[in-house]
Enzyme design. Structure first.
Site, PDB file in Angstrom:
ATOM      1  N   VAL A 106       0.921  -1.133  -0.168  1.00 20.61           N
ATOM      2  CA  VAL A 106      -0.312   0.323   0.065  1.00 20.61           C
ATOM      3  C   VAL A 106       1.144   0.954  -0.112  1.00 20.61           C
ATOM      4  CG1 VAL A 106      -1.791   1.456   1.513  1.00 20.61           C
ATOM      5  CG2 VAL A 106      -1.834  -1.350   1.203  1.00 20.61           C
ATOM      6  N   ARG A 112      -3.274   2.929   6.290  1.00 25.65           N
ATOM      7  CA  ARG A 112      -4.451   2.903   7.234  1.00 25.65           C
ATOM      8  C   ARG A 112      -5.950   3.542   6.697  1.00 25.65           C
ATOM      9  NH1 ARG A 112      -0.141   4.584  10.560  1.00 25.65           N
ATOM     10  NH2 ARG A 112       0.744   2.428  11.814  1.00 25.65           N
ATOM     11  N   ARG A 113      -6.330   3.113   5.859  1.00 32.82           N
ATOM     12  CA  ARG A 113      -7.100   3.503   4.878  1.00 32.82           C
ATOM     13  C   ARG A 113      -8.193   2.367   5.021  1.00 32.82           C
ATOM     14  NH1 ARG A 113      -5.466   8.758   0.881  1.00 32.82           N
ATOM     15  NH2 ARG A 113      -8.208   8.687   0.652  1.00 32.82           N
ATOM     16  N   GLY A 114      -8.067   1.165   5.011  1.00 33.49           N
ATOM     17  CA  GLY A 114      -8.725   0.474   4.457  1.00 33.49           C
ATOM     18  C   GLY A 114      -8.447  -0.228   3.053  1.00 33.49           C
ATOM     19  N   LEU A 116      -5.366  -2.621   2.509  1.00 35.89           N
ATOM     20  CA  LEU A 116      -4.780  -3.914   3.171  1.00 35.89           C
ATOM     21  C   LEU A 116      -6.137  -4.518   2.607  1.00 35.89           C
ATOM     22  CD1 LEU A 116      -2.789  -5.809   3.214  1.00 35.89           C
ATOM     23  CD2 LEU A 116      -2.732  -4.506   5.456  1.00 35.89           C
ATOM     24  N   SER A 140       6.543  -9.003   5.949  1.00 37.40           N
ATOM     25  CA  SER A 140       7.620  -8.559   6.070  1.00 37.40           C
ATOM     26  C   SER A 140       7.265  -7.874   7.466  1.00 37.40           C
ATOM     27  CB  SER A 140       7.485  -7.271   4.675  1.00 37.40           C
ATOM     28  OG  SER A 140       6.423  -6.514   5.180  1.00 37.40           O
ATOM     29  N   GLU A 141       5.969  -7.763   8.213  1.00 37.32           N
ATOM     30  CA  GLU A 141       6.522  -7.758   9.676  1.00 37.32           C
ATOM     31  C   GLU A 141       4.919  -8.512  10.204  1.00 37.32           C
ATOM     32  OE1 GLU A 141       5.829  -3.125   9.853  1.00 37.32           O
ATOM     33  OE2 GLU A 141       5.215  -2.961   8.962  1.00 37.32           O
ATOM     34  N   TYR A 145      -0.174  -9.525   8.772  1.00 34.10           N
ATOM     35  CA  TYR A 145      -1.566 -10.825   8.277  1.00 34.10           C
ATOM     36  C   TYR A 145      -2.173 -11.533   9.688  1.00 34.10           C
ATOM     37  CZ  TYR A 145       0.340  -8.833   4.779  1.00 34.10           C
ATOM     38  OH  TYR A 145       0.844  -8.087   3.054  1.00 34.10           O
ATOM     39  N   PHE A 435       9.316 -15.901  -2.268  1.00 38.73           N
ATOM     40  CA  PHE A 435       8.400 -15.750  -2.886  1.00 38.73           C
ATOM     41  C   PHE A 435       8.181 -14.913  -2.692  1.00 38.73           C
ATOM     42  CE2 PHE A 435       5.819 -18.464   0.020  1.00 38.73           C
ATOM     43  CZ  PHE A 435       4.546 -17.992  -0.352  1.00 38.73           C
TER      44      PHE A 435
END
Length: 443
Positions: A106, A112-114, A116, A140-141, A145, A435
């Site tokens: 993103v 933080r606007r939805g 994702l 990545s973080e 998820y 990947f």
């Protein structure tokens, strides 16, 4: 893929009660012809990355633009998500169709606007319609998820070995055993050999991906700009009685101390072998490399046999990190696709906020020969959420440890212990290469 605005936003639970799903804020659309370059640029921008030409060219060959979606704000592309079509090994050695979630990003101005959430919801619903039972990713973080039902299912072992301060125990050679030899070979010319050895390993360990044509070039990526002073990629092949049984790919960089002492580093990209003698011989070769005092192996399975071959594991500085995250997209198909280490017959009460089709009670009956999973209204034996099921699915995270963390609830005494035994895998799950994001191996 259709736009997320056409998705039905009223779902029905297993009991028939309507369940409202938050309607999307953003319009998620499939890529149109000619949009790939802009999409790929947006991915690199989101991760603050640039890639050498060799990596970009390989990415272009491997990408599946028809499985990529994007969000636009006016003329600007502000969100991206893609999928690779994989087959992944699961307990029992079966290869299951699996969506490799990739290129999720993103734009920093639109966080933080939805976006994702809408991308992930759209992707999950598309996978369910297309019949793919599993999705996987590397994060990545780490915290991102879990809220979308992904669970940490495989870990990786990172080693930083003081090679001059350890010795290596090697398996005893049986009397009359055929000779074992090692030979340096060009990594590209040896590719057919190394891929055949890799393919033989895939069914033996959950989490490994069967490499479709083109993916065999990923471990060979070696742009000069990324070597940090190391020599080009090298390959050594092990043979027993002339038959290839193992290989290692690695780079070497040599530095000199003020006392004119060589302090070089061997960076291991991969080591595979189908024979214990060959595996030990390959590691001895790497540890004994002239002019080096350090061997770095950033991604090994947590149950790597090397830990039992070295004389002092503390000199290896082992560190365990999260690696592969699993999302169960279609619970009955996914649970039926793997086998179980012990007979089981239990009812799972599954919570799944984003996949209402998974929610409810499922009777799972299975053993080492296979399994059946079907809807039921019987009383539950265990309760858990989608993330916990994803973590336990490959057998690397036990249901018992998840229960200790409050992620699994036992309703029937003894059910937790029985399920933990049944879900176990004899080999720890492991993802040998990533990947997501840049295709360059991260050494």
């Amino acid at each position: 893929m259709s736009s997320s605005t056409s998705t039905t936003h009223a779902r029905t639970t297993a009991s028939g009660t309507p369940h409202a799903v938050r309607p999307p804020t953003w319009d998620v659309r499939a890529l149109l012809p000619g949009q790939w370059d802009a999409f790929y640029t947006a991915v690199l921008d989101a991760f603050h990355e640039s890639e050498p030409a060799g990596a970009t060219a390989l990415w272009r060959r491997l990408a599946e633009p028809e499985r990529c979606v994007a969000v636009r704000d006016g003329a600007d592309l502000v969100g991206t998500a893609g999928i690779f079509s994989f087959r992944m090994s699961v307990p029992g050695g079966h290869l299951v169709p699996t969506a490799g979630v990739t290129m999720v990003g993103v734009r920093s101005t639109h966080r933080r606007r939805g976006i994702l959430s809408d991308l992930m919801r759209h992707q999950l619903e598309s996978l369910q319609r297309q019949g793919e039972p599993l999705a996987v990713l590397t994060a990545s973080e780490a915290p991102i998820y879990e809220r979308f039902g992904y669970g940490a299912a495989a870990r990786q072992l990172s080693l930083d070995i003081q090679s001059r301060r350890i010795s290596l125990r090697t398996p005893a050679e049986p009397a009359g055993a055929p000779p074992l030899t090692l030979a340096l070979e060009d990594p590209y010319e040896a590719l057919e050999i190394t891929e055949e050895i890799y393919a033989r390993q895939v069914p033996t360990r959950p989490g490994m991906l069967a490499r479709a044509p083109g993916w065999e070039h990923l471990p060979l990526l070696d742009p000069p700009a990324t070597r940090a002073g190391a020599r080009p990629l090298e390959c050594v092949v092990a043979r027993i009685d002339g038959r290839p049984v193992g290989y290692a790919r690695y780079t070497v960089s040599v530095a000199w101390s003020a006392a004119n002492t060589a302090e070089g580093t061997v960076r291991v990209r991969d080591v595979e072998a189908t024979d214990p003698r060959a595996y030990a011989a390959l590691w001895r070769f790497l540890l004994d490399t002239d002019l080096t005092s350090r061997v770095v192996a950033p991604n090994r399975p947590v149950d790597d046999a090397l830990l039992h071959l070295v004389s002092d594991v503390r000199r290896c500085a082992p560190t365990v990190l999260d690696s592969l995250y699993v999302r169960v997209v279609d619970a009955p198909i996914a649970l039926t696709a793997r086998s179980y280490a012990a007979p089981l017959d239990l009812v799972l009460d599954l919570e799944d906020a984003l996949a209402p089709w998974n929610r409810g009670r499922w009777r799972l009956t299975g053993d080492a020969s296979g399994a059946v999973c079907a809807r039921t209204y019987d009383a539950p034996d265990l309760g858990l959420d989608a993330g916990a099921l994803g973590s336990a699915y490959l057998g690397g995270t036990t249901l018992t440890e998840l229960a200790a963390a409050g992620r699994v609830r036992e309703h029937t005494p003894g059910a937790l212990a029985a399920a933990t035994t049944a879900f176990a895998s004899p080999a720890a799950p492991w993802l040998p290469h990533g990947f997501c994001r840049s295709l360059l191996p991260r050494l």
